[in-house]
Design a protein around this motif. Structure first.
Motif, PDB file in Angstrom:
ATOM      1  N   LEU A 137      38.279 -73.058 -19.927  1.00  0.00           N
ATOM      2  CA  LEU A 137      37.366 -73.220 -21.053  1.00  0.00           C
ATOM      3  C   LEU A 137      36.505 -71.970 -21.238  1.00  0.00           C
ATOM      4  O   LEU A 137      36.278 -71.518 -22.363  1.00  0.00           O
ATOM      5  N   LYS A 138      36.019 -71.421 -20.127  1.00  0.00           N
ATOM      6  CA  LYS A 138      35.240 -70.178 -20.208  1.00  0.00           C
ATOM      7  C   LYS A 138      36.080 -69.071 -20.835  1.00  0.00           C
ATOM      8  O   LYS A 138      35.605 -68.327 -21.706  1.00  0.00           O
ATOM      9  N   SER A 139      37.325 -68.948 -20.411  1.00  0.00           N
ATOM     10  CA  SER A 139      38.220 -67.928 -20.952  1.00  0.00           C
ATOM     11  C   SER A 139      38.481 -68.144 -22.438  1.00  0.00           C
ATOM     12  O   SER A 139      38.612 -67.181 -23.208  1.00  0.00           O
ATOM     13  N   TYR A 140      38.523 -69.411 -22.847  1.00  0.00           N
ATOM     14  CA  TYR A 140      38.707 -69.715 -24.272  1.00  0.00           C
ATOM     15  C   TYR A 140      37.526 -69.183 -25.084  1.00  0.00           C
ATOM     16  O   TYR A 140      37.715 -68.532 -26.121  1.00  0.00           O
ATOM     17  N   TYR A 141      36.310 -69.453 -24.606  1.00  0.00           N
ATOM     18  CA  TYR A 141      35.126 -68.978 -25.327  1.00  0.00           C
ATOM     19  C   TYR A 141      35.091 -67.451 -25.360  1.00  0.00           C
ATOM     20  O   TYR A 141      34.728 -66.846 -26.379  1.00  0.00           O
ATOM     21  N   ILE A 142      35.461 -66.808 -24.257  1.00  0.00           N
ATOM     22  CA  ILE A 142      35.481 -65.344 -24.208  1.00  0.00           C
ATOM     23  C   ILE A 142      36.501 -64.791 -25.209  1.00  0.00           C
ATOM     24  O   ILE A 142      36.257 -63.776 -25.868  1.00  0.00           O
ATOM     25  N   SER A 143      37.624 -65.467 -25.350  1.00  0.00           N
ATOM     26  CA  SER A 143      38.675 -64.985 -26.250  1.00  0.00           C
ATOM     27  C   SER A 143      38.352 -65.207 -27.724  1.00  0.00           C
ATOM     28  O   SER A 143      38.932 -64.555 -28.585  1.00  0.00           O
ATOM     29  N   ARG A 144      37.376 -66.090 -28.017  1.00  0.00           N
ATOM     30  CA  ARG A 144      37.058 -66.403 -29.420  1.00  0.00           C
ATOM     31  C   ARG A 144      35.664 -65.940 -29.856  1.00  0.00           C
ATOM     32  O   ARG A 144      35.313 -66.054 -31.024  1.00  0.00           O
ATOM     33  N   ALA A 145      34.861 -65.429 -28.912  1.00  0.00           N
ATOM     34  CA  ALA A 145      33.469 -65.072 -29.212  1.00  0.00           C
ATOM     35  C   ALA A 145      33.378 -63.848 -30.125  1.00  0.00           C
ATOM     36  O   ALA A 145      34.198 -62.935 -30.052  1.00  0.00           O
ATOM     37  N   LYS A 146      32.360 -63.841 -30.970  1.00  0.00           N
ATOM     38  CA  LYS A 146      32.104 -62.679 -31.831  1.00  0.00           C
ATOM     39  C   LYS A 146      31.274 -61.617 -31.119  1.00  0.00           C
ATOM     40  O   LYS A 146      31.465 -60.425 -31.321  1.00  0.00           O
ATOM     41  N   ILE A 147      30.314 -62.074 -30.286  1.00  0.00           N
ATOM     42  CA  ILE A 147      29.318 -61.159 -29.727  1.00  0.00           C
ATOM     43  C   ILE A 147      29.194 -61.359 -28.219  1.00  0.00           C
ATOM     44  O   ILE A 147      29.172 -62.488 -27.732  1.00  0.00           O
ATOM     45  N   PHE A 148      29.104 -60.235 -27.496  1.00  0.00           N
ATOM     46  CA  PHE A 148      28.835 -60.239 -26.058  1.00  0.00           C
ATOM     47  C   PHE A 148      27.598 -59.383 -25.796  1.00  0.00           C
ATOM     48  O   PHE A 148      27.445 -58.316 -26.406  1.00  0.00           O
ATOM     49  N   THR A 149      26.745 -59.833 -24.881  1.00  0.00           N
ATOM     50  CA  THR A 149      25.646 -58.986 -24.423  1.00  0.00           C
ATOM     51  C   THR A 149      25.666 -58.971 -22.901  1.00  0.00           C
ATOM     52  O   THR A 149      26.009 -59.960 -22.266  1.00  0.00           O
ATOM     53  N   SER A 150      25.300 -57.833 -22.337  1.00  0.00           N
ATOM     54  CA  SER A 150      25.318 -57.692 -20.892  1.00  0.00           C
ATOM     55  C   SER A 150      24.136 -56.865 -20.426  1.00  0.00           C
ATOM     56  O   SER A 150      23.776 -55.871 -21.056  1.00  0.00           O
ATOM     57  N   ASP A 151      23.532 -57.301 -19.314  1.00  0.00           N
ATOM     58  CA  ASP A 151      22.462 -56.539 -18.671  1.00  0.00           C
ATOM     59  C   ASP A 151      22.977 -55.761 -17.471  1.00  0.00           C
ATOM     60  O   ASP A 151      22.422 -54.735 -17.099  1.00  0.00           O
ATOM     61  N   ASN A 152      24.009 -56.289 -16.836  1.00  0.00           N
ATOM     62  CA  ASN A 152      24.408 -55.754 -15.544  1.00  0.00           C
ATOM     63  C   ASN A 152      25.922 -55.700 -15.391  1.00  0.00           C
ATOM     64  O   ASN A 152      26.513 -54.637 -15.424  1.00  0.00           O
ATOM     65  N   GLU A 153      26.562 -56.846 -15.240  1.00  0.00           N
ATOM     66  CA  GLU A 153      28.011 -56.893 -15.066  1.00  0.00           C
ATOM     67  C   GLU A 153      28.687 -57.122 -16.424  1.00  0.00           C
ATOM     68  O   GLU A 153      28.540 -58.185 -17.022  1.00  0.00           O
ATOM     69  N   VAL A 154      29.412 -56.130 -16.873  1.00  0.00           N
ATOM     70  CA  VAL A 154      30.044 -56.195 -18.189  1.00  0.00           C
ATOM     71  C   VAL A 154      31.292 -57.068 -18.110  1.00  0.00           C
ATOM     72  O   VAL A 154      32.205 -56.803 -17.332  1.00  0.00           O
ATOM     73  N   VAL A 155      31.302 -58.126 -18.926  1.00  0.00           N
ATOM     74  CA  VAL A 155      32.463 -59.005 -19.004  1.00  0.00           C
ATOM     75  C   VAL A 155      33.427 -58.420 -20.032  1.00  0.00           C
ATOM     76  O   VAL A 155      33.050 -58.231 -21.185  1.00  0.00           O
ATOM     77  N   PRO A 156      34.661 -58.108 -19.638  1.00  0.00           N
ATOM     78  CA  PRO A 156      35.587 -57.472 -20.591  1.00  0.00           C
ATOM     79  C   PRO A 156      35.829 -58.355 -21.816  1.00  0.00           C
ATOM     80  O   PRO A 156      36.150 -59.530 -21.679  1.00  0.00           O
ATOM     81  N   LYS A 157      35.619 -57.782 -22.994  1.00  0.00           N
ATOM     82  CA  LYS A 157      35.937 -58.548 -24.196  1.00  0.00           C
ATOM     83  C   LYS A 157      37.456 -58.607 -24.359  1.00  0.00           C
ATOM     84  O   LYS A 157      38.184 -57.735 -23.856  1.00  0.00           O
ATOM     85  N   ALA A 158      37.921 -59.625 -25.057  1.00  0.00           N
ATOM     86  CA  ALA A 158      39.359 -59.882 -25.135  1.00  0.00           C
ATOM     87  C   ALA A 158      40.028 -59.170 -26.302  1.00  0.00           C
ATOM     88  O   ALA A 158      41.236 -58.944 -26.280  1.00  0.00           O
ATOM     89  N   ILE A 188      37.939 -60.651  -4.178  1.00  0.00           N
ATOM     90  CA  ILE A 188      38.217 -59.884  -5.395  1.00  0.00           C
ATOM     91  C   ILE A 188      39.307 -60.559  -6.221  1.00  0.00           C
ATOM     92  O   ILE A 188      39.199 -60.669  -7.448  1.00  0.00           O
ATOM     93  N   ILE A 189      40.356 -61.030  -5.550  1.00  0.00           N
ATOM     94  CA  ILE A 189      41.454 -61.697  -6.254  1.00  0.00           C
ATOM     95  C   ILE A 189      40.960 -62.940  -6.971  1.00  0.00           C
ATOM     96  O   ILE A 189      41.276 -63.176  -8.146  1.00  0.00           O
ATOM     97  N   TYR A 190      40.150 -63.750  -6.269  1.00  0.00           N
ATOM     98  CA  TYR A 190      39.669 -65.014  -6.845  1.00  0.00           C
ATOM     99  C   TYR A 190      38.646 -64.776  -7.955  1.00  0.00           C
ATOM    100  O   TYR A 190      38.738 -65.363  -9.032  1.00  0.00           O
ATOM    101  N   GLU A 191      37.663 -63.913  -7.681  1.00  0.00           N
ATOM    102  CA  GLU A 191      36.537 -63.757  -8.607  1.00  0.00           C
ATOM    103  C   GLU A 191      36.856 -62.848  -9.788  1.00  0.00           C
ATOM    104  O   GLU A 191      36.269 -63.010 -10.859  1.00  0.00           O
ATOM    105  N   VAL A 192      37.756 -61.897  -9.610  1.00  0.00           N
ATOM    106  CA  VAL A 192      38.016 -60.913 -10.658  1.00  0.00           C
ATOM    107  C   VAL A 192      39.421 -61.037 -11.235  1.00  0.00           C
ATOM    108  O   VAL A 192      39.610 -61.256 -12.437  1.00  0.00           O
ATOM    109  N   LYS A 193      40.423 -60.895 -10.376  1.00  0.00           N
ATOM    110  CA  LYS A 193      41.803 -60.825 -10.855  1.00  0.00           C
ATOM    111  C   LYS A 193      42.258 -62.118 -11.528  1.00  0.00           C
ATOM    112  O   LYS A 193      42.813 -62.099 -12.638  1.00  0.00           O
TER     113      LYS A 193
END
Length: 311
Positions: A103-124, A19-24
């Motif tokens: 780099l993934k976190s950078y894209y998440i912090s700058r993205a305009k749109i998120f779509t999710s089917d299952n696991e919701v990625v918290p928008k920044a 949990i610490i590695y994958e989420v926190k």
């Protein structure tokens, strides 16, 4: 601290570190990166998560974007559950959902749109838009204990009909009524209305009078030690408990020149279907995750080319 101790007692140290590695750590890096870029404008980036990677509603939406050239304007970022060496088209990138990446976190912090089917990625940021497609048309079993979407920053939910909203909101633990429901149809339904290759031919070239697709939802799986059934199933699926049952079904199918395809839910615990994978009958095919990946099967294209669905 009490929550931390509870996780250790109930799930063990290994699960705690996971949990610490994958989420926190993931969330901490994204939070740090988003602070750096909080005053920067959003970029033309679409972040997509789907049920089982490149499938379901997210996969259908992605295919639409590529077919219509939207990757010329938007950078498309896939968040995957499993490592995949698939070659991606121009302006498409992929990252593992549960592995920290700056780099993934950078894209998440700058993205305009998120779509999710299952696991919701918290928008920044609040000015980003999150669309929850869902991965099932409706809830076929009580999912309320496992979902609390009120805690997620979701802007819009796809719903099949206003008539279903009360049930949907109850199952997802969100307020009802609300102004977040969208009735646009699910992206994957578009597959029914376009030409597609014969998915059944990826499994067999033999011709049958009828083909039946059975897609039982998972009983055990879908999360850490999650079990949605009080019963134990010999093969991991309901109704069929012995090899004799399979023989009787196969005889009926053979007599009517009918094929039964049993599509295993991608979240079904693999240990529960080990015995099922040893079954070999002329008129009963077992399709699990391995077969889907190996033969590149799209479930909705498969459904489109069958005569009946058991669900």
């Amino acid at each position: 601290m009490n929550k931390l101790i509870g996780v250790i007692r109930e799930q063990g140290w290994k699960r705690l570190f996971q949990i610490i590695y994958e989420v926190k750590i993931n969330n901490l890096i994204t939070k740090f990166v988003s602070i750096i870029f909080r005053r920067s404008g959003l970029k033309n980036i679409i972040v997509i998560e789907s049920h089982n990677d490149f499938d379901c509603n997210g996969g259908a939406f992605y295919n639409y974007l590529i077919e219509h050239g939207y990757n010329q304007k938007y950078l498309i970022v896939w968040l995957l559950k499993k490592k995949n060496d698939i070659k991606l088209p121009y302006n498409v990138k992929k990252f593992l959902l549960h592995r920290p990446s700056i780099l993934k976190s950078y894209y998440i912090s700058r993205a305009k749109i998120f779509t999710s089917d299952n696991e919701v990625v918290p928008k920044a940021r609040d000015d980003q838009k999150m669309y929850y497609f869902d991965h099932g048309s409706i809830c076929l079993k009580n999912c309320k204990p496992f979902f609390n979407m009120s805690r997620k920053k979701i802007d819009y939910f796809f719903s099949p009909s206003p008539n279903y909203d009360a049930i949907y909101c109850n199952q997802m633990s969100i307020e009802y009524p609300n102004k977040k429901m969208l009735y646009l149809g699910y992206p994957r339904h578009d597959i029914f209305y376009v030409d597609s290759e014969k998915e059944i031919e990826k499994l067999t070239l033999k011709k049958y009078n009828k083909v039946i697709l059975w897609m039982p939802t998972f009983r055990k799986g879908g999360g850490f030690k999650r079990n949605d059934s009080l019963l134990d199933f010999e093969y991991g699926i309901p109704l069929i408990n012995t090899e004799k049952d399979f023989c009787e079904i196969n005889d009926i199918l053979k007599k009517n020149n009918t094929l039964l395809i049993i599509k295993i839910h991608p979240k079904q615990d693999i240990d529960t279907i080990k015995k099922l994978k040893t079954i070999c009958f002329e008129n009963v095919f077992i399709v699990d995750n391995d077969v889907v990946k190996e033969k590149n099967i799209d479930v909705f294209k498969l459904l489109k080319n069958t005569d009946a669905l058991i669900s």
